[in-house]
Scaffold this motif. Structure first.
Motif, PDB file in Angstrom:
ATOM      1  N   ARG A   1       0.831  -1.200   0.000  1.00  0.00           N
ATOM      2  CA  ARG A   1       0.000   0.000   0.000  1.00  0.00           C
ATOM      3  C   ARG A   1       0.873   1.262   0.000  1.00  0.00           C
ATOM      4  NH1 ARG A   1      -2.854  -1.270   4.114  1.00  0.00           N
ATOM      5  NH2 ARG A   1      -1.715  -0.072   5.684  1.00  0.00           N
ATOM      6  N   ALA A   2       1.952   1.258   0.785  1.00  0.00           N
ATOM      7  CA  ALA A   2       2.833   2.422   0.848  1.00  0.00           C
ATOM      8  C   ALA A   2       3.559   2.643  -0.478  1.00  0.00           C
ATOM      9  CB  ALA A   2       3.846   2.239   1.979  1.00  0.00           C
ATOM     10  N   ASP A   3       4.036   1.564  -1.089  1.00  0.00           N
ATOM     11  CA  ASP A   3       4.715   1.681  -2.385  1.00  0.00           C
ATOM     12  C   ASP A   3       3.774   2.244  -3.442  1.00  0.00           C
ATOM     13  OD1 ASP A   3       7.082   0.707  -1.382  1.00  0.00           O
ATOM     14  OD2 ASP A   3       6.854  -1.314  -2.218  1.00  0.00           O
ATOM     15  N   ALA A   4       2.520   1.778  -3.423  1.00  0.00           N
ATOM     16  CA  ALA A   4       1.549   2.243  -4.418  1.00  0.00           C
ATOM     17  C   ALA A   4       1.279   3.735  -4.246  1.00  0.00           C
ATOM     18  CB  ALA A   4       0.250   1.449  -4.290  1.00  0.00           C
ATOM     19  N   ARG A   5       1.149   4.183  -3.016  1.00  0.00           N
ATOM     20  CA  ARG A   5       0.897   5.611  -2.784  1.00  0.00           C
ATOM     21  C   ARG A   5       2.095   6.443  -3.215  1.00  0.00           C
ATOM     22  NH1 ARG A   5      -0.679   8.721   2.855  1.00  0.00           N
ATOM     23  NH2 ARG A   5       1.160   7.613   3.618  1.00  0.00           N
ATOM     24  N   ALA A   6       3.305   5.983  -2.906  1.00  0.00           N
ATOM     25  CA  ALA A   6       4.498   6.724  -3.309  1.00  0.00           C
ATOM     26  C   ALA A   6       4.580   6.845  -4.826  1.00  0.00           C
ATOM     27  CB  ALA A   6       5.748   6.039  -2.757  1.00  0.00           C
ATOM     28  N   SER A   7       4.243   5.766  -5.528  1.00  0.00           N
ATOM     29  CA  SER A   7       4.265   5.792  -6.987  1.00  0.00           C
ATOM     30  C   SER A   7       3.215   6.750  -7.539  1.00  0.00           C
ATOM     31  CB  SER A   7       4.032   4.375  -7.532  1.00  0.00           C
ATOM     32  OG  SER A   7       3.990   4.368  -8.943  1.00  0.00           O
ATOM     33  N   GLN A   8       2.033   6.733  -6.960  1.00  0.00           N
ATOM     34  CA  GLN A   8       0.969   7.635  -7.414  1.00  0.00           C
ATOM     35  C   GLN A   8       1.370   9.097  -7.208  1.00  0.00           C
ATOM     36  OE1 GLN A   8      -2.174   6.144  -4.941  1.00  0.00           O
ATOM     37  NE2 GLN A   8      -2.935   4.705  -6.480  1.00  0.00           N
ATOM     38  N   ILE A   9       1.983   9.394  -6.095  1.00  0.00           N
ATOM     39  CA  ILE A   9       2.409  10.761  -5.815  1.00  0.00           C
ATOM     40  C   ILE A   9       3.485  11.195  -6.790  1.00  0.00           C
ATOM     41  CG2 ILE A   9       3.655  12.177  -4.122  1.00  0.00           C
ATOM     42  CD1 ILE A   9       2.123  10.615  -1.945  1.00  0.00           C
ATOM     43  N   SER A  10       4.437  10.319  -7.071  1.00  0.00           N
ATOM     44  CA  SER A  10       5.502  10.645  -8.013  1.00  0.00           C
ATOM     45  C   SER A  10       4.941  10.944  -9.397  1.00  0.00           C
ATOM     46  CB  SER A  10       6.505   9.492  -8.083  1.00  0.00           C
ATOM     47  OG  SER A  10       7.496   9.737  -9.058  1.00  0.00           O
ATOM     48  N   HIS A  11       4.021  10.095  -9.863  1.00  0.00           N
ATOM     49  CA  HIS A  11       3.428  10.318 -11.184  1.00  0.00           C
ATOM     50  C   HIS A  11       2.595  11.596 -11.200  1.00  0.00           C
ATOM     51  CE1 HIS A  11       4.355   5.970 -11.892  1.00  0.00           C
ATOM     52  NE2 HIS A  11       4.582   6.438 -13.101  1.00  0.00           N
ATOM     53  N   ALA A  12       1.881  11.871 -10.122  1.00  0.00           N
ATOM     54  CA  ALA A  12       1.065  13.083 -10.073  1.00  0.00           C
ATOM     55  C   ALA A  12       1.938  14.330 -10.124  1.00  0.00           C
ATOM     56  CB  ALA A  12       0.214  13.085  -8.798  1.00  0.00           C
ATOM     57  N   ALA A  13       3.068  14.315  -9.426  1.00  0.00           N
ATOM     58  CA  ALA A  13       3.970  15.467  -9.432  1.00  0.00           C
ATOM     59  C   ALA A  13       4.554  15.702 -10.819  1.00  0.00           C
ATOM     60  CB  ALA A  13       5.084  15.266  -8.415  1.00  0.00           C
ATOM     61  N   ILE A  14       4.885  14.630 -11.522  1.00  0.00           N
ATOM     62  CA  ILE A  14       5.426  14.774 -12.872  1.00  0.00           C
ATOM     63  C   ILE A  14       4.346  15.270 -13.829  1.00  0.00           C
ATOM     64  CG2 ILE A  14       6.299  13.461 -14.846  1.00  0.00           C
ATOM     65  CD1 ILE A  14       7.860  11.760 -12.768  1.00  0.00           C
ATOM     66  N   ASP A  15       3.137  14.727 -13.726  1.00  0.00           N
ATOM     67  CA  ASP A  15       2.032  15.202 -14.570  1.00  0.00           C
ATOM     68  C   ASP A  15       1.797  16.696 -14.339  1.00  0.00           C
ATOM     69  OD1 ASP A  15       1.696  12.662 -15.551  1.00  0.00           O
ATOM     70  OD2 ASP A  15      -0.033  12.180 -14.289  1.00  0.00           O
ATOM     71  N   LEU A  16       1.854  17.109 -13.079  1.00  0.00           N
ATOM     72  CA  LEU A  16       1.678  18.527 -12.752  1.00  0.00           C
ATOM     73  C   LEU A  16       2.773  19.369 -13.377  1.00  0.00           C
ATOM     74  CD1 LEU A  16       0.482  20.903 -11.087  1.00  0.00           C
ATOM     75  CD2 LEU A  16       1.926  20.121  -9.183  1.00  0.00           C
ATOM     76  N   ALA A  17       4.012  18.939 -13.235  1.00  0.00           N
ATOM     77  CA  ALA A  17       5.132  19.712 -13.768  1.00  0.00           C
ATOM     78  C   ALA A  17       5.057  19.826 -15.293  1.00  0.00           C
ATOM     79  CB  ALA A  17       6.455  19.080 -13.352  1.00  0.00           C
ATOM     80  N   GLU A  18       4.645  18.750 -15.954  1.00  0.00           N
ATOM     81  CA  GLU A  18       4.493  18.803 -17.409  1.00  0.00           C
ATOM     82  C   GLU A  18       3.442  19.836 -17.802  1.00  0.00           C
ATOM     83  OE1 GLU A  18       5.714  14.211 -18.608  1.00  0.00           O
ATOM     84  OE2 GLU A  18       3.600  14.755 -18.425  1.00  0.00           O
ATOM     85  N   ALA A  19       2.339  19.858 -17.065  1.00  0.00           N
ATOM     86  CA  ALA A  19       1.286  20.813 -17.382  1.00  0.00           C
ATOM     87  C   ALA A  19       1.748  22.249 -17.137  1.00  0.00           C
ATOM     88  CB  ALA A  19       0.030  20.512 -16.559  1.00  0.00           C
ATOM     89  N   VAL A  20       2.484  22.471 -16.056  1.00  0.00           N
ATOM     90  CA  VAL A  20       3.007  23.816 -15.776  1.00  0.00           C
ATOM     91  C   VAL A  20       4.005  24.236 -16.849  1.00  0.00           C
ATOM     92  CG1 VAL A  20       4.386  25.176 -14.159  1.00  0.00           C
ATOM     93  CG2 VAL A  20       2.608  23.661 -13.294  1.00  0.00           C
ATOM     94  N   MET A  21       4.866  23.311 -17.250  1.00  0.00           N
ATOM     95  CA  MET A  21       5.866  23.612 -18.263  1.00  0.00           C
ATOM     96  C   MET A  21       5.231  24.010 -19.595  1.00  0.00           C
ATOM     97  SD  MET A  21       8.792  21.088 -19.860  1.00  0.00           S
ATOM     98  CE  MET A  21       9.754  21.007 -18.372  1.00  0.00           C
ATOM     99  N   LEU A  22       4.127  23.339 -19.951  1.00  0.00           N
ATOM    100  CA  LEU A  22       3.520  23.558 -21.262  1.00  0.00           C
ATOM    101  C   LEU A  22       2.434  24.626 -21.265  1.00  0.00           C
ATOM    102  CD1 LEU A  22       3.367  19.817 -22.326  1.00  0.00           C
ATOM    103  CD2 LEU A  22       4.749  21.600 -23.413  1.00  0.00           C
ATOM    104  N   LYS A  23       2.000  25.059 -20.075  1.00  0.00           N
ATOM    105  CA  LYS A  23       0.975  26.097 -20.004  1.00  0.00           C
ATOM    106  C   LYS A  23       1.447  27.349 -20.726  1.00  0.00           C
ATOM    107  CE  LYS A  23      -2.878  27.909 -18.352  1.00  0.00           C
ATOM    108  NZ  LYS A  23      -4.203  27.417 -18.826  1.00  0.00           N
ATOM    109  N   GLY A  24       0.573  27.898 -21.584  1.00  0.00           N
ATOM    110  CA  GLY A  24       0.935  29.078 -22.367  1.00  0.00           C
ATOM    111  C   GLY A  24       1.481  28.759 -23.740  1.00  0.00           C
ATOM    112  N   HIS A  25       1.686  27.460 -24.013  1.00  0.00           N
ATOM    113  CA  HIS A  25       2.200  27.050 -25.331  1.00  0.00           C
ATOM    114  C   HIS A  25       1.121  26.380 -26.176  1.00  0.00           C
ATOM    115  CE1 HIS A  25       6.449  27.895 -24.356  1.00  0.00           C
ATOM    116  NE2 HIS A  25       6.133  27.496 -23.137  1.00  0.00           N
ATOM    117  N   GLU A  26      -0.131  26.563 -25.775  1.00  0.00           N
ATOM    118  CA  GLU A  26      -1.221  25.980 -26.550  1.00  0.00           C
ATOM    119  C   GLU A  26      -1.164  26.489 -27.993  1.00  0.00           C
ATOM    120  OE1 GLU A  26      -2.496  26.065 -22.240  1.00  0.00           O
ATOM    121  OE2 GLU A  26      -1.442  27.410 -23.626  1.00  0.00           O
ATOM    122  N   GLY A  27      -1.415  25.588 -28.926  1.00  0.00           N
ATOM    123  CA  GLY A  27      -1.369  25.930 -30.338  1.00  0.00           C
ATOM    124  C   GLY A  27      -0.017  25.692 -30.983  1.00  0.00           C
ATOM    125  N   GLU A  28       1.023  25.556 -30.187  1.00  0.00           N
ATOM    126  CA  GLU A  28       2.358  25.303 -30.739  1.00  0.00           C
ATOM    127  C   GLU A  28       2.496  23.825 -31.098  1.00  0.00           C
ATOM    128  OE1 GLU A  28       5.500  26.745 -28.256  1.00  0.00           O
ATOM    129  OE2 GLU A  28       4.474  28.650 -27.824  1.00  0.00           O
TER     130      GLU A  28
END
Length: 463
Positions: free
Chosen positions: A376-403
């Motif tokens: 259970r702990a490993d699964a939560r750690a993995s989910q948090i890691s993926h969520a943080a990366i998904d967030l960072a990708e969205a922040v990085m690409l925000k404002g580049h819509e249409g490119e």
């Protein structure tokens, strides 16, 4: 690598949301803090004095929860690894407030803006951590490493040690570490090759907070110093696992390999990526030749890791040899008790059997409960890691819509393909058909929503 300036604080707000969504603990209850303050003052009384031995630690520069320190000496043609592990059990007793809280957490959770520790900082980053600012209680495992890399647990004892230096992966020099460090790593690597071990260490996609407050999203391959240091833990964990198995007790880390259909899919992926994988070469042998600094080989390494069945914990079972396919060995986790709950019990078990003592009943009982808790702990750690990366990708690409962005197909997913952007450390899924792994294509960014941690691309034309 690309820095995220985050002027709108979207990343900071998103990380706070992740902490709430995944119930990341914020600090510790007052009774746990009070208990930690009390036990932190415990003076080691069951420990030999080994402060004259020159131990050092090697970790990320910013780490303060230091589980391991090491010293190495020659013994004829063998090397003796004296591996000191933080003696967490000296401070934490079964059923006390700290222990109960640790069972609720399972492991330390890491986020780009901080961590949620398994134990209070007063212990994990001070009294129990093997920092070089004073003597610390530890459990020293002496691992004999033969010329061919075979390992054996020679002994274990509780001792007080004093680390001479807090070394960092990104700055350590060969003269900083004990003589025999590189040779021990070489022996372990050669032994892995002889065993047919198939560990895959692809570059990791990570979000890092920089000193100026910005964040960086990158693919980070392991440094050579990290790989060499990992060999020490590998030696200790294998030797301890063998000792536990011989004494018909223990908690093991197990993993099965990909089945034949998944191996064939990986062969197809290699072909699509333009990589040569001879038909006579096994997956084990082939993946050891892959270079994580090459984008296409790194993409295949990621696919190999995804094709695995995942590792889990398994207590000793009569007549069953616990096996970790990637390690090609019986394996255990014993070397990170400040960060993983299970390791504290494996350390206690190994200490007992190495000294001819019975394994405490509380440890045996814990082995039966830990697989579910750690899963259970490993699964939560993995989910948090993926969520943080998904967030960072969205922040990085925000404002580049249409490119538009060039990308390469790495895998198939429901209703489309998984792609890797050519010029950014971003992995995304795209609705598309008629493509093969390794195909290039051009994507247009439709939306980037940090609040939802999502990015949406559409395929424009083949790249």
């Amino acid at each position: 690598m690309k820095s995220l300036t985050d002027p709108s604080q979207a990343l900071s707000a998103g990380l706070a949301k992740i902490r709430t969504e995944f119930h990341v603990p914020d600090g510790f209850p007052p009774n746990v803090i009070a208990s930690a303050e009390a036990v932190a003052r415990r003076v080691p009384s069951q420990h030999a004095d080994r402060t004259a031995i020159p131990y050092v630690t090697l970790d990320p520069a910013s780490s303060t929860d230091l589980d391991q320190a090491f010293s190495i000496e020659a013994s004829g043609g063998d090397l003796l690894l004296h591996y000191a592990i933080a003696d967490v059990a000296w401070f934490v007793e079964d059923g006390d407030a700290i222990d109960l809280q640790a069972w609720n957490r399972g492991e330390t959770l890491y986020l780009p803006d901080g961590k949620a520790g398994l134990y209070p900082p007063l212990l994990a980053e001070a009294a129990a951590s093997l920092l070089p600012d004073g003597p610390r209680p530890a459990v020293i495992f002496t691992i004999r490493v033969a010329g061919d890399g075979a390992v054996k647990l020679d002994g274990a004892e509780r001792a007080v040690i004093r680390s001479r230096a807090k070394l960092a992966y990104d700055s350590v020099q060969p003269s900083d570490v004990p003589a025999g460090f590189a040779e021990l790593a070489r022996r372990m690597a050669a032994n892995e090759e002889r065993r047919g071990a198939s560990r895959v260490d692809p570059p990791e996609q990570e979000v890092e907070r920089l000193a100026d407050g910005t964040f960086r999203l990158s693919f980070r391959p392991l440094l050579q110093s990290e790989q060499d240091n990992a060999a020490l833990s590998l030696a200790a964990n294998m030797a301890i696992a063998d000792a536990m198995l011989a004494h018909k007790t223990g908690l093991f880390r197990v993993m099965s390999g990909p089945d034949a259909s998944k191996v064939q899919r990986l062969r197809n992926t290699a072909q699509a990526l333009g990589l040569s994988w001879p038909a006579s070469t096994s997956l084990r042998d082939y993946q050891r030749t892959l270079d994580p600094t090459d984008p296409r080989q790194a993409a295949l390494m990621l696919e190999i890791r995804r094709a695995g069945n995942g590792a889990s914990y398994q207590p000793y079972q009569e007549g069953v040899v616990p096996w970790h396919e990637a390690m090609a060995a019986t394996y255990a986790h014993a070397t990170a008790p400040l960060r993983r709950l299970a390791d504290r019990y494996v350390v206690r078990c190994a200490l007992a059997i190495a000294n001819g003592q019975s394994v405490p009943q509380a440890v045996t009982d814990a082995f039966a409960r830990l697989p579910k808790v750690m899963g259970r702990a490993d699964a939560r750690a993995s989910q948090i890691s993926h969520a943080a990366i998904d967030l960072a990708e969205a922040v990085m690409l925000k404002g580049h819509e249409g490119e538009t962005f060039k990308a390469v197909v790495t895998d198939f997913v429901d209703h489309g393909v998984r792609v890797q952007l050519a010029d950014m450390p971003v992995v995304a899924s795209v609705k598309a058909s008629g493509l093969r792994q390794g195909d290039g294509l051009t994507l247009r960014l439709i939306s980037a929503d940090p609040d939802q941690r999502s990015v949406v691309f559409e395929s424009v034309t083949p790249a």
